[in-house]
Design an enzyme around this catalytic site. Structure first.
Site, PDB file in Angstrom:
ATOM      1  CE1 TYR A 124      49.077  23.182  45.808  1.00 45.33           C
ATOM      2  CE2 TYR A 124      49.967  25.115  46.883  1.00 45.33           C
ATOM      3  CZ  TYR A 124      50.152  23.897  46.274  1.00 45.33           C
ATOM      4  OH  TYR A 124      51.418  23.404  46.115  1.00 45.33           O
ATOM      5  CE  LYS A 171      50.160   9.487  38.570  1.00 51.08           C
ATOM      6  NZ  LYS A 171      51.419   8.858  38.153  1.00 51.08           N
ATOM      7  CG  ASP A 206      54.420   9.911  36.885  1.00 50.33           C
ATOM      8  OD1 ASP A 206      53.708  10.510  36.057  1.00 50.33           O
ATOM      9  OD2 ASP A 206      54.223   8.726  37.210  1.00 50.33           O
ATOM     10  CG  ASP A 230      54.006  25.019  44.713  1.00 56.66           C
ATOM     11  OD1 ASP A 230      54.996  25.744  44.531  1.00 56.66           O
ATOM     12  OD2 ASP A 230      53.491  24.836  45.836  1.00 56.66           O
TER      13      ASP A 230
END
Ligand code: NAI
Length: 335
Positions: A124, A171, A206, A230
């Site tokens: 972002y 991740k 995930d 988000d």
């Protein structure tokens, strides 16, 4: 002493939902004065900018603000005022509590999760460009400084709330440098708080998404880089009744801006259809932040009583009430 709070009503249903807050706070008798500051689509037509300087000045002066939703045109037009506000005021933490409220038809009755989302970096940061005709590139930025301040705030606030389990989401198996740094800094900061928590751990995003849907009771507080935060915070909003019930806060050093998670839902503007609950819960959290804990609890009591009865609940929550009837029911139940 009366405290002045900046109020940005916003676009679409913004006036409907912020009027509801004004009514409830007036009934509570909390010593607050509103300073209305207009931002968004309409003021853009009048002043040529959707975020006039006086809005930023008002927030800097008052240090606390409540904001309704603001429209962002898709594809063309001005850039997001929400993102601009966070950047201009360096509101680096997005705090999203998710709580199962009584009376709602929910998949889970006992959700009590908080997400601390880093609000200024990651994908972002806006470092994005076209590469030739057929490719585009976006750069993911994670810094030690940006990560350290969100992690520290998350540990401090969670400890003060008596939370015992805190999880960093990442991740880092794939993005070893960026997410690896976020994870490492989280554990470095954790060293200062290890006696305050029973569990300090990490999950890959995930796996975390699956576990939140299947076994949300295993988790308590999550700290996330911007993008995962988000996505996961909307997932958690879904677990507790959807966007209409999800409150949020953007926190910086000495500054706090409270706002519902949902958008401006233009089709319901001015029609007594909008659910003001997310804005009311944001205002309730604002009262806690300002030290008005007793009034915050009375507001919570009023909300819970109004939600128990389908006749005083809004349509999106399976009820029959409009914005005004729901607000009135809360006002009559402020015990
Ligand atoms: P939205 O949240 O406005 O609407 C999504 C769906 O939820 C619609 O069906 C809407 O009618 C319903 N909904 C949302 N809030 C509700 C409420 N309080 N009561 C009853 N129903 C409600 O999201 P959408 O349509 O994607 O965006 C509309 C505009 O809002 C866009 O310009 C978007 O950029 C902006 N937006 C602003 C946000 C903010 O100010 N923080 C956040 C999200 C979107």
């Amino acid at each position: 002493m009366t405290k002045t709070v900046t109020l940005i009503p916003g676009d679409g249903i913004g006036t409907d939902v912020t009027n509801s807050v004004k009514e409830v706070i007036q009934a509570l008798g909390t010593d607050i004065e509103w300073e209305v500051a207009e931002a968004g689509e309409e003021i853009m037509e009048e002043k040529g900018t959707p975020l006039p300087e006086d809005v930023l000045e008002s927030i800097r002066r008052n240090k606390v603000a409540l904001k309704g939703p603001l429209t962002t045109p898709v594809g063309t037009g001005f850039r997001s005022v929400n993102v601009a506000l966070r950047k201009e005021l360096d509101l680096y933490a997005n705090v999203r509590p998710n709580l199962s409220l009584p009376g709602l038809d929910l998949r889970y009755k006992d959700i009590d999760l908080i997400i601390f989302r880093e609000n200024t970096e990651d994908l972002y940061a806006g470092v994005e460009h076209q590469v030739g005709k057929h490719a585009a590139e976006s750069i993911k930025i994670i810094t030690r400084e940006g990560t350290e301040r969100i992690c520290r705030l998350a540990f401090e606030q969670s400890r003060d709330l008596g939370r015992k389990h805190i999880t960093v989401v990442h991740k880092a198996n794939i993005m070893k440098f960026t997410d690896g740094l976020f994870r490492d800094v989280f554990y470095e900061v954790a060293e200062d708080y290890k006696d305050d928590f029973e569990e300090i751990d990490d999950r890959i995003v995930d796996n975390m998404s699956m576990q939140l849907v299947m076994k949300p009771e295993l988790y308590d507080v999550m700290v996330c880089p911007n993008l995962y935060g988000d996505i996961l915070s909307d997932l958690c909003a879904g677990l507790t009744g959807g966007l209409g019930v999800a409150p949020g806060a953007n926190i910086g050093d000495g500054l706090a801006l409270f706002e519902p998670v949902h958008g401006s839902a233009p089709k319901y503007a001015g029609q007594n259809r909008a659910n003001p609950l997310a804005t009311l819960l944001s205002a309730k959290n604002m009262l806690d932040y300002m030290g008005h804990e007793e009034d915050a609890q009375r507001m919570q009591n009023g909300i819970e009583a109004a939600l128990k009865n389908p006749e005083t609940r809004t349509k999106d929550l399976g009820g029959t009430a409009g914005t005004k009837e729901f607000t009135q029911a809360i006002v009559s139940n402020l015990s």
